[in-house]
Scaffold this motif. Sequence first.
Motif, PDB file in Angstrom:
ATOM      1  N   THR A 183       0.730  -1.078   0.040  1.00 43.12           N
ATOM      2  CA  THR A 183       0.092   0.006  -0.157  1.00 43.12           C
ATOM      3  C   THR A 183       0.914   1.300   0.183  1.00 43.12           C
ATOM      4  O   THR A 183       0.558   2.101  -0.556  1.00 43.12           O
ATOM      5  CB  THR A 183      -0.907  -0.121   1.149  1.00 43.12           C
ATOM      6  OG1 THR A 183      -1.645  -1.231   1.186  1.00 43.12           O
ATOM      7  CG2 THR A 183      -1.926   1.127   1.420  1.00 43.12           C
ATOM      8  N   THR A 229     -10.553   0.838  -4.669  1.00 43.05           N
ATOM      9  CA  THR A 229      -9.800  -0.443  -4.373  1.00 43.05           C
ATOM     10  C   THR A 229      -9.516  -1.045  -5.512  1.00 43.05           C
ATOM     11  O   THR A 229      -8.558  -1.510  -5.860  1.00 43.05           O
ATOM     12  CB  THR A 229     -10.466  -0.936  -3.153  1.00 43.05           C
ATOM     13  OG1 THR A 229     -10.553  -0.055  -2.062  1.00 43.05           O
ATOM     14  CG2 THR A 229      -9.228  -1.963  -2.403  1.00 43.05           C
ATOM     15  N   MET A 275      -1.687  -3.559  -2.974  1.00 44.45           N
ATOM     16  CA  MET A 275      -1.969  -2.920  -1.607  1.00 44.45           C
ATOM     17  C   MET A 275      -2.089  -3.960  -0.511  1.00 44.45           C
ATOM     18  O   MET A 275      -3.071  -3.987   0.310  1.00 44.45           O
ATOM     19  CB  MET A 275      -3.543  -2.156  -1.859  1.00 44.45           C
ATOM     20  CG  MET A 275      -3.289  -0.983  -2.740  1.00 44.45           C
ATOM     21  SD  MET A 275      -4.577  -0.109  -2.493  1.00 44.45           S
ATOM     22  CE  MET A 275      -5.641  -1.251  -3.434  1.00 44.45           C
TER      23      MET A 275
END
Length: 247
Positions: A104, A236, A246
Amino acid sequence: MDKHPVANHIQSHRSTRKFKNTRIPEEIIKEIITSAQWAPTSHNVQAYSIISITDQTLRVELAHLCGDQKYVKEAPAFFVFTADFYPHSLISRRLEVPFEMEETENVIVGAVDTALAAQNALLTARAYGLGGVMIGGIRNHSEKVAKLLKLPEWTFPVMGLCLGYPASITDQKPRFPLYGVLHENHYDANDIEKAIVEYDERTLHYYSNRKPNPKQSGWSSQMAAYLSTPRRPGVTAFLKKQGFKMK
Ligand SMILES: Cc1cc2nc3c(=O)[nH]c(=O)nc-3n(C[C@H](O)[C@H](O)[C@H](O)COP(=O)(O)O)c2cc1C
């Protein structure tokens, strides 16, 4: 102490959403983008690209995707600030070394680099008499935006930036009390409630007197509403599609 002119410039910020129909000279655009490039950047990765949207049809489509924000199509200039590790992916491939982008952390690096560049751009634009507003709405439909702008893998749009000569000077939106932001040595939660109450009074006064679009609301109620529903839940999945795992 006299306030330094640079501090004065920074502290006279307000977002501008109404523009004169005046073209921005190319030399000024170049200065703005050069300033963007002079932002500090994590490990010198310079992980961003800036896309100048000059095609009006594209502008109209982007304005729609940004939530029908009309200044996106009406501003004399509109840029999309995009986090960008695509050049880095080419380098790693050429040098045949792993391209380690699982964490991330890389998304944070890209977003921070891009935001710093955008802020430098806005500050410089204002120094030349322009005004502007950043457009997070560019992330409303990231995948559609990526398709329209032909964004390669390892990139994602972070914000738009509308620029132009302000049609009028608006009041400044007050900021949270300094004592609620500045802490010494450790986070001091004691004064936060007091700062919120004080800021609610100031923002209620600002919003109820604001022209156009006055409203009877303070910061607390706005933030509570803003944070009561999921924000851009598609982001996302889009980031993962662009290559960012991530983990
Ligand atoms: C990353 C980012 C995204 C933003 N997105 C939008 C947007 O999509 N539309 C808009 O009208 N304003 C947008 N803004 C402007 C904020 O609403 C504005 O900065 C904030 O309300 C404070 O007001 P001021 O800039 O006039 O002081 C954005 C600002 C930032 C920093």
